[in-house]
Design an enzyme around this catalytic site. Structure first.
Site, PDB file in Angstrom:
ATOM      1  CB  SER A   1      -0.922  -0.006   1.224  1.00  0.00           C
ATOM      2  OG  SER A   1      -1.743   1.145   1.252  1.00  0.00           O
TER       3      SER A   1
ATOM      4  CG  PHE B   1       0.086   0.477  -5.273  1.00  0.00           C
ATOM      5  CD1 PHE B   1       0.149   0.607  -6.652  1.00  0.00           C
ATOM      6  CD2 PHE B   1       0.127  -0.796  -4.736  1.00  0.00           C
ATOM      7  CE1 PHE B   1       0.248  -0.496  -7.487  1.00  0.00           C
ATOM      8  CE2 PHE B   1       0.222  -1.916  -5.555  1.00  0.00           C
ATOM      9  CZ  PHE B   1       0.283  -1.766  -6.936  1.00  0.00           C
ATOM     10  CG  HIS B   2      -0.835   5.476  -0.220  1.00  0.00           C
ATOM     11  ND1 HIS B   2      -1.342   4.210  -0.096  1.00  0.00           N
ATOM     12  CD2 HIS B   2      -1.812   6.316   0.231  1.00  0.00           C
ATOM     13  CE1 HIS B   2      -2.563   4.269   0.411  1.00  0.00           C
ATOM     14  NE2 HIS B   2      -2.875   5.533   0.623  1.00  0.00           N
ATOM     15  CD  GLU B   3       6.608   8.553  -2.335  1.00  0.00           C
ATOM     16  OE1 GLU B   3       7.048   9.517  -2.987  1.00  0.00           O
ATOM     17  OE2 GLU B   3       6.156   8.672  -1.178  1.00  0.00           O
TER      18      GLU B   3
END
Length: 227
Positions: A160, A163-165
């Site tokens: 997660s 993907f956020h970065e």
């Protein structure tokens, strides 16, 4: 496979619950909400958030901590409004529009995350499609491979965080890892918040962490987001 790619879900299934018709006037109202609220987000960001963060670079350069704290507190409220409106636009309006036009009947895209007294409850409820994908494709394979529950949790948050970065890095053309470390930092915070489960104080702390944490990330990306 083509049906799966069209559906507002991330987890593949042979069959999905389906509706029998498209509610045209309901769809028109949702499209109106999508346009109006998107403009509202833009207005809040430009009129309230941007002027606040534009005053932070000089204060950071001079090390003016009291002024930076004041900027952080002042940014927390309008930034939270932007985030809440964005959440409503994407999870309640956009995904329901997509579900309506594809006859997708499972409309549970989020739970009552606003009542969270722990961060663990929040991460399980605020983005249910992604939560199901992480459980199905990251957590369960990790457990089947013989790893512990904690190892499964760690890998879920690691994926997660990546993907956020990635979302931030592509959108703002920068790579600073603030989003990555913010996500990884959720693991110890989840453990610390567990004793507050079901308590009003836990919900208060949750909202304070959301408001101040997001405002802090905005200031950091604004000041250190470009090479």
């Amino acid at each position: 496979m083509y049906v799966f790619m069209a559906m507002p879900t991330l987890v593949y299934a042979i069959n999905y619950p389906r509706t029998t018709r498209i509610r045209k006037w309901w769809l028109v109202r949702r499209l109106g909400e999508l346009v109006i609220l998107s403009l509202l987000i833009w207005g809040l960001a430009v009129q309230y958030c941007l002027p606040i963060v534009q005053k932070t670079p000089e204060a950071i350069h001079q090390g003016d901590i009291p002024f930076l704290v004041e900027r952080l507190l002042k940014l927390a409220v309008p930034n939270l409004y932007v985030w809440l409106t964005g959440f409503y636009v994407f999870f309640h309006v956009y995904l329901n529009i997509w579900a309506e036009v594809t006859y997708f009947a499972d409309r549970k895209f989020y739970g009552a995350w606003w009542n969270s007294s722990t961060l663990e409850h929040f991460w399980r409820q605020w983005n249910i499609p992604t939560h199901f994908w992480l459980v199905q494709h990251v957590y369960k394979p990790t457990r089947r491979a013989g790893y512990s529950q904690n190892a499964g949790y760690f890998l879920v948050f690691f994926v997660s965080a990546v993907f956020h970065e990635l979302i931030v890095a592509v959108a703002f053309r920068t790579l600073r890892l603030w989003a990555f470390f913010a996500m990884m930092g959720q693991l110890p915070l989840i453990s610390l918040s567990r004793p507050l489960q079901g308590k009003n104080s836990g919900n208060v702390i949750f909202w304070l962490s959301m408001a101040l944490g997001q405002a802090f990330c905005v200031i950091m990306y604004y000041n250190y987001g470009n090479y």
